[in-house]
Design an enzyme around this catalytic site. Sequence first.
Site, PDB file in Angstrom:
ATOM      1  N   ASN A   9     -64.358  50.696   7.393  1.00  0.00           N
ATOM      2  CA  ASN A   9     -64.340  50.670   5.921  1.00  0.00           C
ATOM      3  C   ASN A   9     -65.569  51.441   5.461  1.00  0.00           C
ATOM      4  O   ASN A   9     -66.691  50.939   5.560  1.00  0.00           O
ATOM      5  CB  ASN A   9     -64.375  49.215   5.437  1.00  0.00           C
ATOM      6  CG  ASN A   9     -64.552  49.114   3.926  1.00  0.00           C
ATOM      7  OD1 ASN A   9     -64.432  50.125   3.204  1.00  0.00           O
ATOM      8  ND2 ASN A   9     -64.826  47.910   3.435  1.00  0.00           N
ATOM      9  N   TRP A  10     -65.325  52.645   4.992  1.00  0.00           N
ATOM     10  CA  TRP A  10     -66.449  53.498   4.592  1.00  0.00           C
ATOM     11  C   TRP A  10     -67.081  53.071   3.264  1.00  0.00           C
ATOM     12  O   TRP A  10     -68.117  53.596   2.873  1.00  0.00           O
ATOM     13  CB  TRP A  10     -65.990  54.964   4.498  1.00  0.00           C
ATOM     14  CG  TRP A  10     -65.918  55.662   5.816  1.00  0.00           C
ATOM     15  CD1 TRP A  10     -66.216  55.145   7.048  1.00  0.00           C
ATOM     16  CD2 TRP A  10     -65.528  57.025   6.043  1.00  0.00           C
ATOM     17  NE1 TRP A  10     -66.028  56.099   8.021  1.00  0.00           N
ATOM     18  CE2 TRP A  10     -65.610  57.263   7.433  1.00  0.00           C
ATOM     19  CE3 TRP A  10     -65.106  58.079   5.209  1.00  0.00           C
ATOM     20  CZ2 TRP A  10     -65.297  58.504   8.000  1.00  0.00           C
ATOM     21  CZ3 TRP A  10     -64.790  59.308   5.774  1.00  0.00           C
ATOM     22  CH2 TRP A  10     -64.891  59.509   7.150  1.00  0.00           C
ATOM     23  N   LYS A  11     -66.408  52.154   2.536  1.00  0.00           N
ATOM     24  CA  LYS A  11     -66.917  51.728   1.220  1.00  0.00           C
ATOM     25  C   LYS A  11     -67.184  52.970   0.363  1.00  0.00           C
ATOM     26  O   LYS A  11     -66.429  53.935   0.463  1.00  0.00           O
ATOM     27  CB  LYS A  11     -68.150  50.829   1.400  1.00  0.00           C
ATOM     28  CG  LYS A  11     -67.861  49.675   2.382  1.00  0.00           C
ATOM     29  CD  LYS A  11     -68.893  48.589   2.393  1.00  0.00           C
ATOM     30  CE  LYS A  11     -68.468  47.499   3.380  1.00  0.00           C
ATOM     31  NZ  LYS A  11     -69.353  46.347   3.395  1.00  0.00           N
ATOM     32  N   HIS A  96     -61.251  42.720  -0.704  1.00  0.00           N
ATOM     33  CA  HIS A  96     -62.567  42.734  -0.053  1.00  0.00           C
ATOM     34  C   HIS A  96     -63.548  41.932  -0.902  1.00  0.00           C
ATOM     35  O   HIS A  96     -63.471  41.932  -2.130  1.00  0.00           O
ATOM     36  CB  HIS A  96     -63.061  44.173   0.112  1.00  0.00           C
ATOM     37  CG  HIS A  96     -64.257  44.271   1.004  1.00  0.00           C
ATOM     38  ND1 HIS A  96     -65.527  43.982   0.559  1.00  0.00           N
ATOM     39  CD2 HIS A  96     -64.366  44.570   2.325  1.00  0.00           C
ATOM     40  CE1 HIS A  96     -66.362  44.117   1.585  1.00  0.00           C
ATOM     41  NE2 HIS A  96     -65.691  44.477   2.652  1.00  0.00           N
ATOM     42  N   GLU A  98     -66.472  42.459  -1.759  1.00  0.00           N
ATOM     43  CA  GLU A  98     -67.225  43.237  -2.761  1.00  0.00           C
ATOM     44  C   GLU A  98     -66.392  43.444  -4.021  1.00  0.00           C
ATOM     45  O   GLU A  98     -66.928  43.503  -5.122  1.00  0.00           O
ATOM     46  CB  GLU A  98     -67.670  44.578  -2.147  1.00  0.00           C
ATOM     47  CG  GLU A  98     -68.818  44.352  -1.165  1.00  0.00           C
ATOM     48  CD  GLU A  98     -68.876  45.331  -0.009  1.00  0.00           C
ATOM     49  OE1 GLU A  98     -68.227  46.394  -0.075  1.00  0.00           O
ATOM     50  OE2 GLU A  98     -69.574  45.022   0.984  1.00  0.00           O
ATOM     51  N   GLU A 165     -63.976  37.884   6.961  1.00  0.00           N
ATOM     52  CA  GLU A 165     -65.302  38.461   6.772  1.00  0.00           C
ATOM     53  C   GLU A 165     -66.204  37.445   6.072  1.00  0.00           C
ATOM     54  O   GLU A 165     -66.171  37.322   4.841  1.00  0.00           O
ATOM     55  CB  GLU A 165     -65.209  39.728   5.906  1.00  0.00           C
ATOM     56  CG  GLU A 165     -64.391  40.835   6.526  1.00  0.00           C
ATOM     57  CD  GLU A 165     -64.808  42.218   6.026  1.00  0.00           C
ATOM     58  OE1 GLU A 165     -65.048  43.083   6.875  1.00  0.00           O
ATOM     59  OE2 GLU A 165     -64.917  42.422   4.797  1.00  0.00           O
ATOM     60  N   GLY A 171     -73.153  43.417   6.096  1.00  0.00           N
ATOM     61  CA  GLY A 171     -74.252  44.337   5.789  1.00  0.00           C
ATOM     62  C   GLY A 171     -75.629  43.714   5.926  1.00  0.00           C
ATOM     63  O   GLY A 171     -76.619  44.273   5.483  1.00  0.00           O
ATOM     64  N   SER A 204     -71.211  42.911  10.168  1.00  0.00           N
ATOM     65  CA  SER A 204     -72.254  43.358  11.098  1.00  0.00           C
ATOM     66  C   SER A 204     -71.721  43.588  12.515  1.00  0.00           C
ATOM     67  O   SER A 204     -72.387  43.260  13.494  1.00  0.00           O
ATOM     68  CB  SER A 204     -73.433  42.375  11.097  1.00  0.00           C
ATOM     69  OG  SER A 204     -74.014  42.318   9.798  1.00  0.00           O
TER      70      SER A 204
HETATM   71  P1  13P Z   1     -70.759  45.647   7.720  1.00  0.00           P
HETATM   72  O1  13P Z   1     -70.075  46.028   9.009  1.00  0.00           O
HETATM   73  O2  13P Z   1     -71.619  46.741   7.169  1.00  0.00           O
HETATM   74  O3  13P Z   1     -71.424  44.324   7.801  1.00  0.00           O
HETATM   75  O4  13P Z   1     -69.576  45.494   6.622  1.00  0.00           O
HETATM   76  C1  13P Z   1     -68.473  44.698   6.909  1.00  0.00           C
HETATM   77  C2  13P Z   1     -67.431  44.943   5.882  1.00  0.00           C
HETATM   78  O5  13P Z   1     -67.593  44.579   4.731  1.00  0.00           O
HETATM   79  C3  13P Z   1     -66.203  45.640   6.292  1.00  0.00           C
HETATM   80  O6  13P Z   1     -65.228  45.566   5.315  1.00  0.00           O
END
Ligand code: 13P
Length: 241
Positions: A9-11, A96, A98, A165, A171, A204
């Site tokens: 997931n590149w966000k 997600h 976020e 998640e 993160g 992570s």
């Molecule tokens: P990280 O791998 O940066 O912790 O992010 C996880 C995530 O939100 C994947 O959708």
Amino acid sequence: MRKVIIAGNWKMYKTQGEATEFLMDFVSRIDDAPENREVVLCVPFTDLTIVNKSLHGNRIRLGAQNVHWEDCGAYTGEISASMLTEMGVRYVIVGHSERRQYFGETDETVNLRLKAAQTHGLIPILCVGETKQQRDADETEQIIINQLERDLVGIDQERLVIAYEPIWAIGTGENCEVSEADRVIGLIRSRLSNPNVTIQYGGSVKPNNIDEIMAQPQIDGVLVGGASLAAADFAGIVNYK
Ligand code: 13P
């Protein structure tokens, strides 16, 4: 048989130029990964065309990070499922944390997005997870169960991926103990009618913890944020032992 799916997931990272650079480096690094591992890149909308072009002839599947529930209409800033499928998108992340946290996503809108994705032949990756506060208050199980009950109303479990998640592990570099991730994913599986749904862990995930994560009996794959941005790291994850 549960399918193994390793998704990035590149966000909100990578311009088209950066995406092209990544792919030039990444693609050859996963040549020897077993065929039965599905590799998915969920990229920003603006990168879909360029990534799709670079994917021809290789095994990576294209994913998006959100989808609107209407086919078209006056919804400024939104993207519909048919717009995504036209660009070669197969998977789409829905719900997600976020989006739930910063953009007002609710279980009701998550459910609408899941339905729209499935109607148009996309496979949604539904994200669920608890906050640190909820975990500390011993509410993890109930939060996850509530999310599943509300999000999955009327959803076809034959064409669904779920990602657990824990929000506090996203993160932060703070890992959820693998045995705990496996336990919660087992709980999620016990609430589903289809035992073959692929359930991923996210939070992570790095090249140095992927082997242990994938060795867990309930975990079928991972959804990777930060470590999917560097070709060597993401390839290290795809090539887990
Ligand atoms: P990280 O791998 O940066 O912790 O992010 C996880 C995530 O939100 C994947 O959708």
